[in-house]
Design a protein around this motif. Structure first.
Motif, short mmCIF file in Angstrom:
data_model
loop_
_atom_site.label_atom_id
_atom_site.label_comp_id
_atom_site.label_asym_id
_atom_site.label_seq_id
_atom_site.Cartn_x
_atom_site.Cartn_y
_atom_site.Cartn_z
N UNK A 21 8.34 -25.17 45.39
CA UNK A 21 7.84 -23.94 44.59
C UNK A 21 8.92 -23.40 44.08
N UNK A 22 10.06 -23.12 44.81
CA UNK A 22 10.89 -22.25 44.18
C UNK A 22 11.74 -22.84 43.02
N UNK A 23 11.97 -24.12 43.15
CA UNK A 23 12.56 -24.92 41.99
C UNK A 23 11.86 -24.96 40.90
N UNK A 24 10.45 -25.45 41.02
CA UNK A 24 9.49 -25.41 39.81
C UNK A 24 9.14 -24.17 39.06
N UNK A 25 9.39 -23.05 40.09
CA UNK A 25 9.12 -21.67 39.10
C UNK A 25 10.41 -21.37 38.45
N UNK A 26 11.59 -21.63 39.15
CA UNK A 26 12.90 -21.53 38.35
C UNK A 26 12.91 -22.45 37.07
N UNK A 27 12.52 -23.55 37.07
CA UNK A 27 12.49 -24.55 36.03
C UNK A 27 11.79 -24.23 34.87
N UNK A 28 10.46 -23.55 35.29
CA UNK A 28 9.56 -22.76 34.10
C UNK A 28 10.12 -21.75 33.58
N UNK A 29 10.74 -20.81 34.21
CA UNK A 29 11.36 -19.59 33.81
C UNK A 29 12.58 -20.15 32.71
N UNK A 30 13.29 -21.01 33.10
CA UNK A 30 14.56 -21.44 32.24
C UNK A 30 14.22 -22.05 31.12
N UNK A 31 13.11 -22.88 31.30
CA UNK A 31 12.62 -23.75 30.13
C UNK A 31 12.16 -22.72 29.05
N UNK A 32 11.23 -22.01 29.65
CA UNK A 32 10.62 -21.09 28.59
C UNK A 32 11.56 -20.04 28.02
N UNK A 33 12.59 -19.72 28.71
CA UNK A 33 13.77 -18.93 28.11
C UNK A 33 14.29 -19.59 26.87
N UNK A 34 14.59 -21.10 27.13
CA UNK A 34 15.06 -21.90 26.03
C UNK A 34 14.24 -22.05 24.86
N UNK A 35 12.95 -22.09 25.16
CA UNK A 35 11.91 -22.17 24.09
C UNK A 35 11.75 -21.01 23.09
N UNK A 36 11.98 -19.80 23.82
CA UNK A 36 11.70 -18.65 23.20
C UNK A 36 13.14 -18.48 22.35
N UNK A 37 14.04 -18.93 22.83
CA UNK A 37 15.23 -18.70 22.18
C UNK A 37 15.47 -19.61 20.78
N UNK A 38 14.55 -20.88 20.65
CA UNK A 38 14.69 -22.02 19.82
C UNK A 38 15.32 -22.98 20.15
N UNK A 39 16.05 -22.97 21.11
CA UNK A 39 16.95 -24.35 21.70
C UNK A 39 16.06 -25.40 21.99
N UNK A 40 14.84 -25.07 22.40
CA UNK A 40 13.91 -26.19 22.94
C UNK A 40 12.69 -26.11 22.22
N UNK A 41 12.49 -26.49 20.81
CA UNK A 41 11.36 -26.08 20.27
C UNK A 41 10.34 -27.07 20.54
N UNK A 42 10.39 -28.29 21.15
CA UNK A 42 9.35 -28.92 21.32
C UNK A 42 9.33 -29.63 22.82
N UNK A 43 8.20 -29.60 23.62
CA UNK A 43 7.91 -30.08 24.74
C UNK A 43 6.67 -30.78 25.08
N UNK A 44 6.61 -32.13 25.43
CA UNK A 44 5.42 -32.79 25.65
C UNK A 44 5.29 -33.44 26.91
N UNK A 45 4.08 -33.36 27.70
CA UNK A 45 4.00 -33.96 28.88
C UNK A 45 3.58 -35.45 28.48
N UNK A 46 4.16 -36.31 29.37
CA UNK A 46 3.91 -37.82 29.21
C UNK A 46 2.66 -37.80 30.11
#
Length: 91
Positions: A21-46
Protein backbone atom coordinates in the motif's frame (compact mmCIF):
# COMPACT_ATOMS: atom_id res chain seq x y z
CA UNK A 1 12.16 14.14 -26.85
CA UNK A 2 9.20 11.84 -26.80
CA UNK A 3 9.43 8.27 -25.57
CA UNK A 4 6.81 5.50 -25.58
CA UNK A 5 7.23 3.39 -22.45
CA UNK A 6 5.57 0.11 -21.52
CA UNK A 7 5.72 -0.72 -17.83
CA UNK A 8 4.76 -4.17 -16.53
CA UNK A 9 4.54 -4.45 -12.73
CA UNK A 10 5.34 -7.74 -10.97
CA UNK A 11 4.84 -7.32 -7.23
CA UNK A 12 5.75 -10.39 -5.17
CA UNK A 13 2.71 -12.32 -3.98
CA UNK A 14 4.15 -12.44 -0.48
CA UNK A 15 4.83 -8.68 -0.23
CA UNK A 16 3.62 -7.29 3.09
CA UNK A 17 0.22 -5.62 2.48
CA UNK A 18 1.24 -2.44 4.33
CA UNK A 19 4.46 -2.19 2.32
CA UNK A 20 2.48 -2.75 -0.88
CA UNK A 21 0.00 0.00 0.00
CA UNK A 22 2.85 2.39 0.83
CA UNK A 23 4.72 1.72 -2.43
CA UNK A 24 1.55 2.09 -4.53
CA UNK A 25 0.62 5.37 -2.78
CA UNK A 26 4.14 6.79 -3.32
CA UNK A 27 4.04 5.65 -6.96
CA UNK A 28 0.74 7.45 -7.52
CA UNK A 29 1.99 10.70 -5.94
CA UNK A 30 5.25 10.62 -7.92
CA UNK A 31 3.53 9.87 -11.23
CA UNK A 32 0.92 12.58 -10.71
CA UNK A 33 3.66 15.11 -9.94
CA UNK A 34 5.35 14.18 -13.24
CA UNK A 35 2.02 14.44 -15.08
CA UNK A 36 1.37 17.92 -13.66
CA UNK A 37 4.87 19.04 -14.72
CA UNK A 38 4.24 17.90 -18.32
CA UNK A 39 7.00 15.27 -18.27
CA UNK A 40 4.45 12.43 -18.34
CA UNK A 41 1.66 13.73 -20.61
CA UNK A 42 -0.01 10.38 -21.38
CA UNK A 43 -0.65 7.21 -19.39
CA UNK A 44 -3.03 4.38 -20.29
CA UNK A 45 -3.79 1.19 -18.39
CA UNK A 46 -3.52 -2.02 -20.42
CA UNK A 47 -6.79 -3.87 -19.90
CA UNK A 48 -6.45 -7.03 -17.84
CA UNK A 49 -2.82 -6.43 -16.85
CA UNK A 50 -0.92 -4.58 -14.13
CA UNK A 51 0.73 -2.61 -16.92
CA UNK A 52 0.58 0.70 -18.71
CA UNK A 53 1.56 2.44 -21.91
CA UNK A 54 2.92 5.92 -21.31
CA UNK A 55 4.40 8.80 -23.27
CA UNK A 56 7.13 10.88 -21.66
CA UNK A 57 8.24 14.30 -22.93
CA UNK A 58 11.77 14.83 -21.60
CA UNK A 59 15.06 16.44 -22.63
CA UNK A 60 17.04 13.22 -23.02
CA UNK A 61 17.26 9.50 -22.48
CA UNK A 62 19.28 10.23 -19.36
CA UNK A 63 16.43 12.30 -17.92
CA UNK A 64 13.96 9.53 -18.72
CA UNK A 65 16.22 6.98 -17.03
CA UNK A 66 16.38 9.17 -13.90
CA UNK A 67 12.59 9.52 -13.86
CA UNK A 68 11.93 5.81 -14.37
CA UNK A 69 14.52 4.67 -11.84
CA UNK A 70 12.92 7.05 -9.33
CA UNK A 71 9.57 5.26 -9.54
CA UNK A 72 8.84 3.50 -6.24
CA UNK A 73 7.68 0.43 -8.22
CA UNK A 74 10.83 0.44 -10.41
CA UNK A 75 12.40 -2.59 -8.67
CA UNK A 76 9.28 -4.59 -9.56
CA UNK A 77 8.93 -3.47 -13.19
CA UNK A 78 9.88 -4.72 -16.60
CA UNK A 79 10.20 -1.59 -18.77
CA UNK A 80 10.49 -1.24 -22.53
CA UNK A 81 11.38 2.20 -23.94
CA UNK A 82 10.91 3.28 -27.56
CA UNK A 83 12.15 6.71 -28.75
CA UNK A 84 9.58 8.48 -30.94
CA UNK A 85 10.03 10.79 -33.93
CA UNK A 86 7.55 12.87 -35.90
CA UNK A 87 5.83 10.96 -38.69
CA UNK A 88 6.08 12.60 -42.13
CA UNK A 89 2.38 11.91 -42.86
CA UNK A 90 1.08 13.59 -39.71
CA UNK A 91 -1.20 16.55 -40.44
Amino acid sequence: MLFHVRMDVHLPADLDPEMRADIVAREKAYSQELQRSGKWPHIWRIVGEYSNFSVFDVESGDELHDILSGLPLFPYMDIKVTPLAKHPSKI
